[in-house]
Design an enzyme around this catalytic site. Sequence first.
Site, PDB file in Angstrom:
ATOM      1  N   GLY A 300       0.820  -1.210   0.000  1.00 33.08           N
ATOM      2  CA  GLY A 300       0.000   0.000   0.000  1.00 33.08           C
ATOM      3  C   GLY A 300       0.845   1.248   0.000  1.00 33.08           C
ATOM      4  O   GLY A 300       0.548   2.224  -0.683  1.00 33.08           O
ATOM      5  N   ALA A 301       1.947   1.197   0.774  1.00 35.98           N
ATOM      6  CA  ALA A 301       2.855   2.342   0.874  1.00 35.98           C
ATOM      7  C   ALA A 301       4.131   1.861   1.539  1.00 35.98           C
ATOM      8  O   ALA A 301       4.197   0.762   2.099  1.00 35.98           O
ATOM      9  CB  ALA A 301       2.224   3.471   1.680  1.00 35.98           C
ATOM     10  N   MET A 302       5.160   2.690   1.485  1.00 37.10           N
ATOM     11  CA  MET A 302       6.439   2.370   2.113  1.00 37.10           C
ATOM     12  C   MET A 302       7.032   3.614   2.745  1.00 37.10           C
ATOM     13  O   MET A 302       7.140   4.659   2.107  1.00 37.10           O
ATOM     14  CB  MET A 302       7.407   1.772   1.079  1.00 37.10           C
ATOM     15  CG  MET A 302       8.790   1.465   1.636  1.00 37.10           C
ATOM     16  SD  MET A 302       8.713   0.274   3.001  1.00 37.10           S
ATOM     17  CE  MET A 302      10.191   0.704   3.899  1.00 37.10           C
ATOM     18  N   GLU A 303       7.465   3.466   4.007  1.00 39.34           N
ATOM     19  CA  GLU A 303       7.825   4.594   4.860  1.00 39.34           C
ATOM     20  C   GLU A 303       9.242   5.108   4.673  1.00 39.34           C
ATOM     21  O   GLU A 303       9.848   5.633   5.622  1.00 39.34           O
ATOM     22  CB  GLU A 303       7.638   4.193   6.328  1.00 39.34           C
ATOM     23  CG  GLU A 303       8.596   3.110   6.833  1.00 39.34           C
ATOM     24  CD  GLU A 303       8.073   1.693   6.700  1.00 39.34           C
ATOM     25  OE1 GLU A 303       8.614   0.799   7.367  1.00 39.34           O
ATOM     26  OE2 GLU A 303       7.123   1.485   5.926  1.00 39.34           O
ATOM     27  N   ASN A 304       9.799   5.016   3.480  1.00 40.04           N
ATOM     28  CA  ASN A 304      11.159   5.509   3.258  1.00 40.04           C
ATOM     29  C   ASN A 304      11.321   6.892   3.879  1.00 40.04           C
ATOM     30  O   ASN A 304      10.514   7.795   3.645  1.00 40.04           O
ATOM     31  CB  ASN A 304      11.453   5.599   1.760  1.00 40.04           C
ATOM     32  CG  ASN A 304      11.044   4.352   1.020  1.00 40.04           C
ATOM     33  OD1 ASN A 304      11.528   3.268   1.287  1.00 40.04           O
ATOM     34  ND2 ASN A 304      10.118   4.514   0.077  1.00 40.04           N
ATOM     35  N   HIS A 336      -0.148   5.899   9.222  1.00 39.58           N
ATOM     36  CA  HIS A 336       0.712   4.722   9.451  1.00 39.58           C
ATOM     37  C   HIS A 336       2.154   5.027   9.041  1.00 39.58           C
ATOM     38  O   HIS A 336       3.101   4.758   9.793  1.00 39.58           O
ATOM     39  CB  HIS A 336       0.156   3.542   8.648  1.00 39.58           C
ATOM     40  CG  HIS A 336       0.925   2.268   8.784  1.00 39.58           C
ATOM     41  ND1 HIS A 336       0.426   1.174   9.460  1.00 39.58           N
ATOM     42  CD2 HIS A 336       2.136   1.881   8.313  1.00 39.58           C
ATOM     43  CE1 HIS A 336       1.305   0.190   9.408  1.00 39.58           C
ATOM     44  NE2 HIS A 336       2.348   0.591   8.707  1.00 39.58           N
ATOM     45  N   GLU A 337       2.319   5.607   7.855  1.00 38.22           N
ATOM     46  CA  GLU A 337       3.677   5.871   7.364  1.00 38.22           C
ATOM     47  C   GLU A 337       4.353   6.978   8.172  1.00 38.22           C
ATOM     48  O   GLU A 337       5.566   6.913   8.422  1.00 38.22           O
ATOM     49  CB  GLU A 337       3.640   6.252   5.879  1.00 38.22           C
ATOM     50  CG  GLU A 337       2.940   5.246   4.970  1.00 38.22           C
ATOM     51  CD  GLU A 337       3.382   3.809   5.180  1.00 38.22           C
ATOM     52  OE1 GLU A 337       4.587   3.581   5.423  1.00 38.22           O
ATOM     53  OE2 GLU A 337       2.527   2.900   5.114  1.00 38.22           O
ATOM     54  N   HIS A 340       5.908   5.745  11.309  1.00 33.71           N
ATOM     55  CA  HIS A 340       7.178   5.051  11.066  1.00 33.71           C
ATOM     56  C   HIS A 340       8.385   5.995  11.096  1.00 33.71           C
ATOM     57  O   HIS A 340       9.513   5.542  11.293  1.00 33.71           O
ATOM     58  CB  HIS A 340       7.148   4.359   9.706  1.00 33.71           C
ATOM     59  CG  HIS A 340       6.515   3.007   9.721  1.00 33.71           C
ATOM     60  ND1 HIS A 340       6.834   2.044  10.644  1.00 33.71           N
ATOM     61  CD2 HIS A 340       5.591   2.442   8.885  1.00 33.71           C
ATOM     62  CE1 HIS A 340       6.140   0.939  10.392  1.00 33.71           C
ATOM     63  NE2 HIS A 340       5.373   1.157   9.339  1.00 33.71           N
ATOM     64  N   GLU A 359       5.528  -2.532  12.553  1.00 32.49           N
ATOM     65  CA  GLU A 359       4.237  -2.546  11.860  1.00 32.49           C
ATOM     66  C   GLU A 359       3.052  -2.593  12.812  1.00 32.49           C
ATOM     67  O   GLU A 359       2.022  -1.979  12.564  1.00 32.49           O
ATOM     68  CB  GLU A 359       4.185  -3.715  10.873  1.00 32.49           C
ATOM     69  CG  GLU A 359       5.295  -3.688   9.813  1.00 32.49           C
ATOM     70  CD  GLU A 359       5.268  -2.410   8.959  1.00 32.49           C
ATOM     71  OE1 GLU A 359       4.271  -1.666   9.004  1.00 32.49           O
ATOM     72  OE2 GLU A 359       6.266  -2.175   8.267  1.00 32.49           O
TER      73      GLU A 359
END
Length: 918
Positions: A300-304, A336-337, A340, A359
């Site tokens: 869904g997404a990535m917290e880079n 959520h991201e 992180h 997570e």
Amino acid sequence: LTSTAGPTTAPPLVTDVRLPTGVKPLHYTVTLAPYIYGNNASEFYFTGSMKVRLSINESTSNIKLHAMKIPLTAADIRVYNSKSNKNYTVDSCVYDEDREWYSIDLSESLPTNSSDISIAIPRFKAPLSRDLVGLYFSLYEENGETKYLVASQMQPTDARKTFPCFDEPGMKATFDLSLVRRIDYKSFTNMPSKKNETVSANDWFTSANQSHQFVKEDFETTPIMSTYLTAFLVAQFESISDEDSQMRSYRNWARPELVQQTNYSLVAVKNLTLYFESYFNITHLLSKIDQSAVPDFDAGAMENWGLILYREARLVFNSTKDTSAVLQSIGSVVSHEVVHMWFGNLVTPEWWDDLWLNEGFASFTLNLGVDNLHPDWEMDAQFVTTQQQLAFDVDSKGASRPIYVEVYTPNQINAIFDTITYRKGASVLRMLHGFVGDEVFRKGVGNYLRQNSYGNTFHTALYNSLTRQYSESTNKSLNVSSVMDRWIKQMGYPVLNCSVSTAARRLTLTQNHFLSDPSQVPSYPSDYNYTWIIPVTMGTKQNLTSGTPEDVSGFVNWMAEKEQSFEFNNTADDWYLLNLRSSGFYRVNYDLDNWKRLIDQLISNHTVFSPQDRARLLDDSFALASAGYLDYSIPLNMTKYLKNETHYVPWSSALSKIGYLHSMLHRQSPEYGPLSAYMRNLLEGAFNDVGLDNKDTDTHLTKLKRGLIVSSACLYRLRSCETAATNKFEEFVNSSFTSTITPDIRRRVLCEGVATSFVAVWDRLFEFSKTVAHPGTQNDIIRSLACTSEPWILNRYLDYALDETKIRGQDLSTVFSSVAANPNGIQIMWDYLKRNWNTIVDKGVGVFTATYIINNLAEFNSEQKLQEMEAFKLQHKDTLGAASVAMDRAIESVRINIGWMERSLLPLVQWLSENSLR
């Protein structure tokens, strides 16, 4: 015909995959040059250079360096002292496929306690594909022209596919990152741009058009961070931007036709960053946060850190085209991201076995952020159905697992990105928040983050911080570690069986490991004999007259024994309630008299109980009945109160549990008729109340409820719903797909229409879907196309899903899942999967996609299908990879379904015969 038998045992699992700790990275300098400028995507590639300065803690003549699909020889590698310029001869460079690293042998040992040794790889080259992992390419159409871009997804173990590195979360370093691109593209990494310089295409590419100008863009040095957080993006995107009072930049990037539809997520990311800064009392130190919508993205997404990447549907919102559920999903995912940035990025687990700290924490805490933005969304109430209830279902299986498990290989690591990590992790952290209280939780977590900033931790560090804070804030003692170990180191959860002695004023509780089929054997042993330390919250009719309080920490009674009695002041004829606001991760099985009193209270005045309590009573009673602990008359009689229920959350809970009955009966069982008749009667009033069209007075939860009720009413064939939906679909088709359908009901309207349409309409709608830029509309069409009643069209649709010229790779699992949801489709999907599994594997689908496909098989309920699935698992044991865990759980679900059909079908039929109208 004769055959030669293969090996009877599988090769032993490689577990010694961890990098030696004597050599650690300090600082990387990485340049990547992706080539995406021709018309033949099969010829795309990227080149790069990498230098890393090392900390040598133990004298060694061997270095392990992760890489995957990046060919290297000894001649490609230079090891040297950056101060003295002394070179260390590389004797050999041997690749270990099992461990995905190069073993580099040197002619002499490196000096201990040195920080001057560097490894340099001046140039490497690797393929660039559309596999959605590591560095990969994506594409989209703009004004009839195909546009290519490069994006990345490193978590958990694919940074090594992008550049040679020490690819473990504990091997943190700083990074100087650069990207080489054509001048008409833009490039992004984690940090702000530092400088651009013109470079020769020949320095980086073998096939570039020399008439094009190329630049190398350098970016500022990152904070100390893990390799999985590095991010790269090269695209012709446009942006909208904002900044806060500290002059930090917030930018949203997307393809030009969508970028103006990212306003909501831009406002959200800024406000959420400020909220969590205040909540954790720790400033977010990066000077920018970029968010980008990527056309192809597996997760869904990535917290880079500094460059958060999303699926388009998780960043783009159009108020006239998107559903309320999409709006909430975007708010939730952004929250959520953002969490992180602290929990995962600033402080990182030492190894992937503590993934749940990342997570699970983000999945719980996101609700605090969204609740701050939208208190009317009642995110804690929704948590019960969107997170906790799903975790309960998965964790009730014998094939479940503890939250904390040892993992070694990439397949094992990928396999724990699952419901247990995300949803159960979130649920036990919400329980922790509930029993310590918000002040202790907030301060304890903030202290933990400050003490471990830019470092790596083990989960005990969080427990110790909360234990200290609890003592400081309350002057009481609580060993958080002792409590939490029971919840993360053993699978499953308890059910509390209740026995009341009114005369003695005692409530006796007995805890048992709840299994959805009591005959199952847990797949993991327990050091605690499957007993838990449980924060039991309880109330009675007398002390809950004004409803259950939001803060339940003052209602906690600790249960640490298999059986335990509590003081209990309640009259014989009054109800009592446990697990207030569904704050705990356990079920409750009341004595039969109390179940009946609770039902009577719901029918007479359900608002005495919070929406969380009502949802929990429905969920518990159905789960207990399904497992044989309780007669089905209890949950089914409880549903009668729903005719007076107006809140979205209890309806969502009930329809989810009744959905299991639907899945067991609707394909072939003659008993489905009475069930659907009862549901039509139950839903008719709610359907008439919400209708198909939005009203100006609608709240967010009302819109969610409309989508749920309309979908269910049509599913159970309520005539007024079918007619209204079909009429709207005909208007849509006759207007050449230009008429407006209320977004919250659009998917159901399209499904109803497709189900009664011929192939010509199906083909028109499919072609239209390829021209739709709006991701929410496109997703609804993709799902609804599987509602056709024609088996041959379903088979053709599955063919389309494997053809990326027709269906994006990220949507492959959506097509398979939607086909499986069709009453005629699950067998078609299963037959297709068996015929084409090798083709699917060859496409290199991600673990999320493979898992979602296999999850659909869990609806089978016959011995024949069970045998077929077991044979499939055996046949493809070498190619299932991380999805083998999903297959094990699906197989166990089918066994449970078979037991349910044998045990529960007759009681259900008897109740329906007495209560439904045909």
